[in-house]
Scaffold this active site. Sequence first.
Site, PDB file in Angstrom:
ATOM      1  N   SER A 116       0.307   8.759   5.222  1.00  0.00           N
ATOM      2  CA  SER A 116       1.658   8.324   4.856  1.00  0.00           C
ATOM      3  C   SER A 116       2.368   7.668   6.024  1.00  0.00           C
ATOM      4  CB  SER A 116       2.492   9.527   4.420  1.00  0.00           C
ATOM      5  OG  SER A 116       1.992  10.085   3.248  1.00  0.00           O
ATOM      6  N   GLU A 231      -9.317  16.668  -2.894  1.00  0.00           N
ATOM      7  CA  GLU A 231      -8.228  17.622  -2.783  1.00  0.00           C
ATOM      8  C   GLU A 231      -8.083  18.379  -4.109  1.00  0.00           C
ATOM      9  OE1 GLU A 231      -4.572  15.623  -2.058  1.00  0.00           O
ATOM     10  OE2 GLU A 231      -3.801  17.229  -0.798  1.00  0.00           O
TER      11      GLU A 231
END
Lengths: 395, 380
Positions: A116, A231
């Site tokens: 990010s 994930e």
Amino acid sequence: MGSVSAADVRGRVRALLAAWDQKADPAEFLRARFDAGLAWVHFPVGLGGLDAPRALQAVVNAELDAAGAPDNDPRRIGIGLGMAAPTILAYGTDEQKARFLRPLWTGEEVWCQLFSEPGAGSDLAGLGTRAVRDGDDWVVDGQKVWTSSAHTARWAILIARTDLDVPKHRGITYFVCDMTDPGVEVRPLRQITGEAEFNEVFLTGVRIPDAHRLGAVGDGWRVAQATLMNERVAIGGGASVPRESGMIGPVAATWRERPELRTPELHDRLLRLWVDSEVARLTAERVRQQMAAGTPGPEGSGLKLSLARLNQQLSGLEVELLGEQGLRYGDWAMVRPRSVDFYGRDAGYRYLRAKGNSIEGGTSEILRNIVAERVLGLPAEPRNDKDAAWKDLPR
Amino acid sequence: MTSPAIPDLLYSDVEDDLRAAVRAVLADRCGHAAVLGRIETAEPYDPALWRVLAAELGLAGLLVPEELGGQGASAREAAVVCEELGGAVAPVPFLGSAVLATTALLGCDTADPATAALLGRLAAGEATAALAVPLSAAPGDGFPATVHADGGGRLTGTVTSVADALAAEVLVVPALGPEGPGLYEVAADQVASERPVSLDLTRPLADLRFDGAAGRLLAGGDAAVAALERALLTGAGLLASEQLGLAQWCLDETVRYLGQRRQFGRVVGSFQALKHRLADLWLDVVSARAAARNAAGVLADRLSDPAEASLAVAVAQAYVSPVAVHAAEEAVQLHGGIGMTWEHPVHLYLKRAKADEIALGTPGRHRRALAVPVGLPPAA
């Protein structure tokens, strides 16, 4: 796959335990466990696994837990285990796998994730950190944010822009970044809880050898998808969880221990949330059963949405239930936790930290888009950023 | 907090085959036009469809052991049938006859030849029964006291809002006799029955008046109380699967419609405001499936553990009931004007879902039932 049986695995665990020197550094035992193929049994032989079904890992873990053997503190190294390792396994060279996986799993080398950016959150593919080729190296400049473990990490998985002239998804490359490089600066990012679990990471002239690139140049978005998919897959590998696991636990305990706090209105809300928690547990169990049966469905992609909502509602109820005590807060001191611990602290902390559950790892709004488009097959919103070169997008 | 093992929450190959068989019959014989055409007639139930399902597919005998002439299946298989019948709002008395009345009879003395014979006829689809309790009766309500029996087995009293009684030849009636609670078998033609206007058009109600009707005692005392409780618990647990089937249809149909309907030059399903509502509804339905499967699995495996069975059923009812209502309400809203019309079938689902919310215990009733067993007692 499939030729390894539970009995084989138990035999290997026994041999490992027989050779365990309880007075030695626990890392030594963990290295031996990795070399015995008992780290993650579904990984290949030689890389900590046995090419065995993932479900057998529960057998290994149960036997080792029963023997009181040290573990690798998986919560402390979750990004390495859950994101870096499967990506290295899928896209890494033999040299990269041999170099990185063992210390990653034993926890001797902590990993973080440099994805990010201040300008690229939900729209991660719009990221602007640049990597420019310079001989056998890449030179990286940019800023990353929301990086847990950056202050303890030895390595990072990093995505950076290597081509400005193609649409945004196609100009990204995936690297392994050395967090000890002098161009890496980690600054704590203080949160609404008072602590600093995350960091900002400034990258200035960071040199990454081309040998630390994962996947092809320009293929980083596809590699990153593998990271993000893993994930979610990891959720199905665990064991069944007991009733009242998670945030319902402390609220129910308070209700039991403090009868003077009870009101009829809070009672009905608590029972609603108890039911929701139990159903969330059953839903996760159903996903687990699907994975174990080798028939994964789309249901797993909803678990995070449910959990975020539940955690927020339960922790909000808990603060309210506490009444006068809810007016107080444990400690605003800026500490640097090694992992998130919802239960070591007070209700106010849980309430504030749970706000992150619907933001981190994909906001609930983005997850709803994903469910609507990929599970329900509804069309995407019209977009103007898919085919234009990254450099021509408004920013 | 104790955590008993969670049952298998997936569908077996046998259950998938059963679903496919039921779905094929419903697709062929229970289209929405047929259901809409029937609901305002004197015969709201579809006896021809019920004959095929009950007798030819053997659904009426799913819960009846093989030695009594049934299929010897479990609540798991019956739950799959409930999902499909709910998904089609099929006007057949499966819940009333094959679940409620049949389970009550199985709790009576099945060694009694007359009781065994009745179960055999029900299992074979040769007769249809109803359990004479208000559809709103909940497990744990206690034995009803609106019908009394004399020493000769003559029944007097009323039971209102009985589901599936209009389609039944046999009634299983809880009544207070001289020796206390009893379950009685009564021929339906002995009973005056009125048909009130029901909210749910596809499961019409009957008000029953017993005026000295001849009854045969099936079970008395604690056995009668236990048989009734078991029937209501099983019914409530399987109703969650019917509600799941309703909700799944509402979701699927709304997704399909919003993927076609165009406004503002776009498929309306591409608007984020609508997508998010459907994603949330999908998540609710996914969760409802886990809750409903758990209830069916616990009823199948651990009916011998009444505390665990009651808990699983209460959780399923408290969770799935509101999901079904919400799914139907969302379906009406997201269909826009067409969703308000009589000709579109979505109102059948809304009416069934809302009635099902009250049936066999409201969500609030089931939440209250959980409080003490899970150790969260109310405020003093």
